[in-house]
Motif scaffolding. Sequence first.
Motif, PDB file in Angstrom:
ATOM      1  N   VAL A 102      26.327  24.354  96.376  1.00  0.00           N
ATOM      2  CA  VAL A 102      26.653  25.404  95.403  1.00  0.00           C
ATOM      3  C   VAL A 102      26.271  24.955  93.995  1.00  0.00           C
ATOM      4  O   VAL A 102      25.659  25.712  93.226  1.00  0.00           O
ATOM      5  CB  VAL A 102      28.146  25.770  95.470  1.00  0.00           C
ATOM      6  N   VAL A 103      26.625  23.713  93.645  1.00  0.00           N
ATOM      7  CA  VAL A 103      26.292  23.188  92.320  1.00  0.00           C
ATOM      8  C   VAL A 103      24.780  23.171  92.118  1.00  0.00           C
ATOM      9  O   VAL A 103      24.272  23.552  91.058  1.00  0.00           O
ATOM     10  CB  VAL A 103      26.896  21.778  92.140  1.00  0.00           C
ATOM     11  N   ARG A 104      24.062  22.763  93.138  1.00  0.00           N
ATOM     12  CA  ARG A 104      22.588  22.748  93.071  1.00  0.00           C
ATOM     13  C   ARG A 104      22.044  24.159  92.865  1.00  0.00           C
ATOM     14  O   ARG A 104      21.041  24.365  92.161  1.00  0.00           O
ATOM     15  CB  ARG A 104      22.042  22.127  94.359  1.00  0.00           C
ATOM     16  N   SER A 105      22.718  25.142  93.453  1.00  0.00           N
ATOM     17  CA  SER A 105      22.280  26.530  93.323  1.00  0.00           C
ATOM     18  C   SER A 105      22.529  27.094  91.933  1.00  0.00           C
ATOM     19  O   SER A 105      21.986  28.139  91.581  1.00  0.00           O
ATOM     20  CB  SER A 105      22.987  27.400  94.369  1.00  0.00           C
ATOM     21  N   CYS A 106      23.381  26.429  91.158  1.00  0.00           N
ATOM     22  CA  CYS A 106      23.650  26.848  89.776  1.00  0.00           C
ATOM     23  C   CYS A 106      22.719  26.087  88.834  1.00  0.00           C
ATOM     24  O   CYS A 106      23.142  25.275  88.005  1.00  0.00           O
ATOM     25  CB  CYS A 106      25.111  26.596  89.422  1.00  0.00           C
ATOM     26  N   PHE A 107      21.428  26.328  89.017  1.00  0.00           N
ATOM     27  CA  PHE A 107      20.376  25.727  88.191  1.00  0.00           C
ATOM     28  C   PHE A 107      20.421  24.201  88.241  1.00  0.00           C
ATOM     29  O   PHE A 107      20.298  23.519  87.230  1.00  0.00           O
ATOM     30  CB  PHE A 107      20.457  26.217  86.744  1.00  0.00           C
ATOM     31  N   ASN A 108      20.621  23.677  89.446  1.00  0.00           N
ATOM     32  CA  ASN A 108      20.659  22.232  89.675  1.00  0.00           C
ATOM     33  C   ASN A 108      21.719  21.551  88.800  1.00  0.00           C
ATOM     34  O   ASN A 108      21.516  20.453  88.281  1.00  0.00           O
ATOM     35  CB  ASN A 108      19.289  21.595  89.426  1.00  0.00           C
ATOM     36  N   GLY A 109      22.862  22.221  88.655  1.00  0.00           N
ATOM     37  CA  GLY A 109      23.967  21.662  87.909  1.00  0.00           C
ATOM     38  C   GLY A 109      23.938  21.940  86.421  1.00  0.00           C
ATOM     39  O   GLY A 109      24.799  21.438  85.676  1.00  0.00           O
ATOM     40  N   ARG A 110      23.019  22.767  85.940  1.00  0.00           N
ATOM     41  CA  ARG A 110      22.930  23.076  84.514  1.00  0.00           C
ATOM     42  C   ARG A 110      23.804  24.266  84.117  1.00  0.00           C
ATOM     43  O   ARG A 110      23.739  24.728  82.980  1.00  0.00           O
ATOM     44  CB  ARG A 110      21.471  23.321  84.110  1.00  0.00           C
ATOM     45  N   ARG A 111      24.597  24.757  85.020  1.00  0.00           N
ATOM     46  CA  ARG A 111      25.614  25.754  84.708  1.00  0.00           C
ATOM     47  C   ARG A 111      26.941  25.278  85.282  1.00  0.00           C
ATOM     48  O   ARG A 111      26.981  24.709  86.385  1.00  0.00           O
ATOM     49  CB  ARG A 111      25.250  27.133  85.296  1.00  0.00           C
ATOM     50  N   MET A 112      28.006  25.489  84.526  1.00  0.00           N
ATOM     51  CA  MET A 112      29.322  25.056  84.979  1.00  0.00           C
ATOM     52  C   MET A 112      29.814  25.964  86.097  1.00  0.00           C
ATOM     53  O   MET A 112      29.677  27.185  86.018  1.00  0.00           O
ATOM     54  CB  MET A 112      30.314  25.085  83.814  1.00  0.00           C
ATOM     55  N   VAL A 113      30.371  25.361  87.141  1.00  0.00           N
ATOM     56  CA  VAL A 113      30.885  26.138  88.268  1.00  0.00           C
ATOM     57  C   VAL A 113      32.279  25.640  88.627  1.00  0.00           C
ATOM     58  O   VAL A 113      32.509  24.434  88.777  1.00  0.00           O
ATOM     59  CB  VAL A 113      29.933  26.083  89.482  1.00  0.00           C
ATOM     60  N   VAL A 114      33.220  26.587  88.701  1.00  0.00           N
ATOM     61  CA  VAL A 114      34.605  26.273  89.057  1.00  0.00           C
ATOM     62  C   VAL A 114      34.957  27.011  90.342  1.00  0.00           C
ATOM     63  O   VAL A 114      34.408  28.068  90.640  1.00  0.00           O
ATOM     64  CB  VAL A 114      35.586  26.644  87.925  1.00  0.00           C
ATOM     65  N   PHE A 115      35.886  26.452  91.080  1.00  0.00           N
ATOM     66  CA  PHE A 115      36.231  26.991  92.396  1.00  0.00           C
ATOM     67  C   PHE A 115      37.669  27.485  92.413  1.00  0.00           C
ATOM     68  O   PHE A 115      38.570  26.859  91.854  1.00  0.00           O
ATOM     69  CB  PHE A 115      36.012  25.921  93.468  1.00  0.00           C
ATOM     70  N   SER A 116      37.865  28.621  93.067  1.00  0.00           N
ATOM     71  CA  SER A 116      39.185  29.242  93.124  1.00  0.00           C
ATOM     72  C   SER A 116      40.108  28.466  94.055  1.00  0.00           C
ATOM     73  O   SER A 116      39.662  27.781  94.970  1.00  0.00           O
ATOM     74  CB  SER A 116      39.071  30.691  93.597  1.00  0.00           C
ATOM     75  N   GLY A 117      41.403  28.625  93.795  1.00  0.00           N
ATOM     76  CA  GLY A 117      42.393  27.958  94.632  1.00  0.00           C
ATOM     77  C   GLY A 117      42.826  28.789  95.824  1.00  0.00           C
ATOM     78  O   GLY A 117      43.362  28.264  96.794  1.00  0.00           O
ATOM     79  N   GLY A 118      42.601  30.126  95.739  1.00  0.00           N
ATOM     80  CA  GLY A 118      42.933  31.001  96.856  1.00  0.00           C
ATOM     81  C   GLY A 118      44.433  31.217  97.005  1.00  0.00           C
ATOM     82  O   GLY A 118      45.213  31.046  96.071  1.00  0.00           O
ATOM     83  N   GLU A 119      44.831  31.612  98.205  1.00  0.00           N
ATOM     84  CA  GLU A 119      46.234  31.898  98.484  1.00  0.00           C
ATOM     85  C   GLU A 119      47.078  30.630  98.383  1.00  0.00           C
ATOM     86  O   GLU A 119      46.575  29.514  98.540  1.00  0.00           O
ATOM     87  CB  GLU A 119      46.373  32.497  99.888  1.00  0.00           C
ATOM     88  N   THR A 120      48.369  30.824  98.116  1.00  0.00           N
ATOM     89  CA  THR A 120      49.272  29.691  97.979  1.00  0.00           C
ATOM     90  C   THR A 120      49.300  28.859  99.253  1.00  0.00           C
ATOM     91  O   THR A 120      49.458  29.389 100.353  1.00  0.00           O
ATOM     92  CB  THR A 120      50.698  30.167  97.659  1.00  0.00           C
ATOM     93  N   LYS A 121      49.134  27.558  99.081  1.00  0.00           N
ATOM     94  CA  LYS A 121      49.144  26.619 100.205  1.00  0.00           C
ATOM     95  C   LYS A 121      50.403  25.768 100.103  1.00  0.00           C
ATOM     96  O   LYS A 121      50.616  25.074  99.110  1.00  0.00           O
ATOM     97  CB  LYS A 121      47.893  25.742 100.176  1.00  0.00           C
TER      98      LYS A 121
END
Length: 310
Positions: free
Chosen positions: A241-260
């Motif tokens: 996923v990071v590679r798909s965001c311009f090889n890491g040249r865009r910041m990418v954050v991931f959701s936490g989803g439902e309460t675990k």
Amino acid sequence: MQITPRVREILSWYESDNPGTKGNLARMLMTGKLAGTGKMVILPVDQGFEHGPARSFSVNPAAYDPHYHYQLAIDAGCNAYAAPLGPLEAGASTFAGQIPTILKMNSSNSLSRLKEDADQAVTASIGDALRLGCTAIGFTIYPGSDTAFAQFEEFRELSEEAKSVGLAVVLWSYARGGTLSKQGETAVDVISYAAHMAALLGAHIIKVKPPTGAFELDAAKKAYEAGKIATGSLTERIQDVVRSCFNGRRMVVFSGGETKGDTAALLGEIKEIAAGGATGSIMGRNAFQRPRDEAIKLLSDIMDIYKAAK
């Protein structure tokens, strides 16, 4: 505010942006416990729109009050707090200048019948973001939806206006609708594709869900196999996923989803996400649906993981 070399490097990735936008990106990156590291943990509270008040807040009634979320984000040391118009208006004066805020510009709700044509309504303006002193706007698109093209056009207009007045842009890119299967919404090929689309649309910060090892598209699966792209572990999928965001040249954050309920499992997932090179996490229900002390401890532990990541 003296920015660190790492933050200066990240700002250099955004070559077309004006000083106002870069200043707001720097403000988020230099706020909170992760200040200067190039990592981010953001508290988002838009679930009242998406799921309703009882489903969102009844397990922790203090969270019905928008001031609770402002204070939680501040006390936990988050980089920013994201919410729709109403909650930000409810605390804008009390908490002015204490934490960067992100105005969530569009929202859906669980009463809607939209399925194949999943969509959201624009519920705020760039003027609102400026009036409230926000550092950024947030917007959701649904790649795969029958209405996705119109969403791209909406985002393009709002993004252009936001950048022109010095605001940063965060794009939630959630594949949904059309002929996508439920499993396909988080398949690794679809998540990486959705993240790449967000980068192509000009987002500064991209938010997606953690990808599973499933594949949705036969043509994409063949390309992964031909390219020998590893997807066996979550860390490897995050790297894709990071590679798909311009090889890491865009910041990418991931959701936490439902309460675990299993905190150890959640932190284990965060360790894999951090090891994959993610910028950070945007952690909503897993934070505000816990008692305050537990939420602060969880967010602190998550930040420690990102701080230790290389």
